[in-house]
Design a protein around this motif. Sequence first.
Motif, PDB file in Angstrom:
ATOM      1  N   PHE A 244      83.340  56.352  42.908  1.00 45.89           N
ATOM      2  CA  PHE A 244      82.077  55.900  42.315  1.00 45.89           C
ATOM      3  C   PHE A 244      81.702  54.523  42.857  1.00 45.89           C
ATOM      4  O   PHE A 244      80.549  54.280  43.224  1.00 45.89           O
ATOM      5  N   ALA A 245      82.670  53.607  42.910  1.00 47.73           N
ATOM      6  CA  ALA A 245      82.392  52.262  43.418  1.00 47.73           C
ATOM      7  C   ALA A 245      81.915  52.315  44.866  1.00 47.73           C
ATOM      8  O   ALA A 245      80.985  51.590  45.255  1.00 47.73           O
ATOM      9  N   GLU A 246      82.533  53.181  45.664  1.00 48.02           N
ATOM     10  CA  GLU A 246      82.107  53.316  47.061  1.00 48.02           C
ATOM     11  C   GLU A 246      80.660  53.788  47.146  1.00 48.02           C
ATOM     12  O   GLU A 246      79.853  53.239  47.904  1.00 48.02           O
ATOM     13  N   ALA A 247      80.320  54.815  46.374  1.00 46.32           N
ATOM     14  CA  ALA A 247      78.951  55.343  46.387  1.00 46.32           C
ATOM     15  C   ALA A 247      77.960  54.324  45.843  1.00 46.32           C
ATOM     16  O   ALA A 247      76.861  54.159  46.385  1.00 46.32           O
ATOM     17  N   TYR A 248      78.342  53.634  44.783  1.00 47.86           N
ATOM     18  CA  TYR A 248      77.482  52.639  44.135  1.00 47.86           C
ATOM     19  C   TYR A 248      77.031  51.587  45.137  1.00 47.86           C
ATOM     20  O   TYR A 248      75.852  51.249  45.233  1.00 47.86           O
TER      21      TYR A 248
ATOM     22  N   ALA B 233      77.516  51.632  48.618  1.00 51.29           N
ATOM     23  CA  ALA B 233      76.990  52.169  49.880  1.00 51.29           C
ATOM     24  C   ALA B 233      75.517  52.536  49.770  1.00 51.29           C
ATOM     25  O   ALA B 233      74.751  52.373  50.730  1.00 51.29           O
ATOM     26  N   CYS B 234      75.111  53.006  48.608  1.00 53.23           N
ATOM     27  CA  CYS B 234      73.715  53.434  48.401  1.00 53.23           C
ATOM     28  C   CYS B 234      72.814  52.290  47.950  1.00 53.23           C
ATOM     29  O   CYS B 234      71.588  52.473  47.857  1.00 53.23           O
ATOM     30  N   ARG B 235      73.370  51.122  47.709  1.00 57.46           N
ATOM     31  CA  ARG B 235      72.637  50.053  47.023  1.00 57.46           C
ATOM     32  C   ARG B 235      71.536  49.362  47.835  1.00 57.46           C
ATOM     33  O   ARG B 235      70.488  49.013  47.265  1.00 57.46           O
ATOM     34  N   PRO B 236      71.718  49.080  49.129  1.00 60.90           N
ATOM     35  CA  PRO B 236      70.723  48.257  49.834  1.00 60.90           C
ATOM     36  C   PRO B 236      69.271  48.720  49.711  1.00 60.90           C
ATOM     37  O   PRO B 236      68.391  47.881  49.441  1.00 60.90           O
ATOM     38  N   PRO B 237      68.943  49.999  49.862  1.00 57.86           N
ATOM     39  CA  PRO B 237      67.533  50.391  49.716  1.00 57.86           C
ATOM     40  C   PRO B 237      66.983  50.163  48.307  1.00 57.86           C
ATOM     41  O   PRO B 237      65.792  49.868  48.152  1.00 57.86           O
ATOM     42  N   TYR B 238      67.820  50.286  47.313  1.00 57.67           N
ATOM     43  CA  TYR B 238      67.413  50.051  45.925  1.00 57.67           C
ATOM     44  C   TYR B 238      67.119  48.566  45.717  1.00 57.67           C
ATOM     45  O   TYR B 238      66.086  48.194  45.139  1.00 57.67           O
ATOM     46  N   ASP B 239      67.999  47.705  46.214  1.00 56.90           N
ATOM     47  CA  ASP B 239      67.775  46.264  46.090  1.00 56.90           C
ATOM     48  C   ASP B 239      66.480  45.833  46.772  1.00 56.90           C
ATOM     49  O   ASP B 239      65.795  44.921  46.290  1.00 56.90           O
ATOM     50  N   ALA B 240      66.158  46.463  47.892  1.00 55.92           N
ATOM     51  CA  ALA B 240      65.008  46.049  48.703  1.00 55.92           C
ATOM     52  C   ALA B 240      63.737  46.823  48.384  1.00 55.92           C
ATOM     53  O   ALA B 240      62.779  46.782  49.158  1.00 55.92           O
ATOM     54  N   ALA B 241      63.713  47.519  47.251  1.00 55.05           N
ATOM     55  CA  ALA B 241      62.523  48.235  46.782  1.00 55.05           C
ATOM     56  C   ALA B 241      62.113  49.391  47.694  1.00 55.05           C
ATOM     57  O   ALA B 241      60.975  49.830  47.681  1.00 55.05           O
ATOM     58  N   GLN B 242      63.068  49.909  48.457  1.00 54.99           N
ATOM     59  CA  GLN B 242      62.797  51.084  49.278  1.00 54.99           C
ATOM     60  C   GLN B 242      63.103  52.372  48.524  1.00 54.99           C
ATOM     61  O   GLN B 242      62.759  53.468  48.991  1.00 54.99           O
TER      62      GLN B 242
ATOM     63  N   ALA C 122      70.951  59.505  44.706  1.00 55.57           N
ATOM     64  CA  ALA C 122      71.756  59.371  45.925  1.00 55.57           C
ATOM     65  C   ALA C 122      73.228  59.151  45.584  1.00 55.57           C
ATOM     66  O   ALA C 122      74.122  59.727  46.224  1.00 55.57           O
ATOM     67  N   VAL C 123      73.498  58.326  44.576  1.00 56.53           N
ATOM     68  CA  VAL C 123      74.884  58.073  44.165  1.00 56.53           C
ATOM     69  C   VAL C 123      75.543  59.358  43.677  1.00 56.53           C
ATOM     70  O   VAL C 123      76.667  59.703  44.080  1.00 56.53           O
TER      71      VAL C 123
END
Length: 207
Positions: free
Chosen positions: A39-43, A45-54, A63-64
């Motif tokens: 879960f931590a890996e997926a959390y 790895a998938c995070r950058p687009p969410y942080d950047a409003a993509q 995605a997670v």
Amino acid sequence: MPTDRRIVLFDLFGVIALHQRPGALAEMAARCNAPADAFAEAYWACRPPYDAAQQSAPEYWTAVLRWLSVPVDADTIEQLRLADIDSWSRVDGRMVAYAQSLRDFAEVALLSNIPSDHADSFVAAQPWLRNLDHVAFSGKISAAKPDPAAFHHCLAAMRAAPADFLFVDDREENVRAAQALGMNGHVFTEVDELAAAIDTWLPTGTA
């Protein structure tokens, strides 16, 4: 050309706010019956687009869950979203007070990598943020550190030169990115060390 302005530009998490609550990712993993490490890996790895409003929050959590091969449903996504926001909700009271005290001597601004829905909840819970001279959240400006676009946003929004800024972040790669644009930089470790650095940076007799 730099002016005589002094702007302290703070990162949020790891500086003024605390990092994610210990054990939070394991608790979220349990909510969807996934192994904590996976879960931590997926959390992350998938995070950058969410942080950047993509991506929106539902798109991120979808995605997670797909990464984990876990069934995707709206209830699980909302439970995870709210648990995630709560896990990033703590602040360092001493740093909040220190940042506010600096406004007697300098302009104080914030640049944080944080999704839009997290930002809304954080601002609602932390009214002191409204007293700062500028607040920029990656999820609102569609750019996340160390992308130069995040720093350019602050330069344009505050109509200031890079040399007017002292950028404070606990991640060295972010500080280096700011310095590459001509900002002053400080890698944060603790408040007393930061206060000494800021006292040196401010004009003599102002702090």
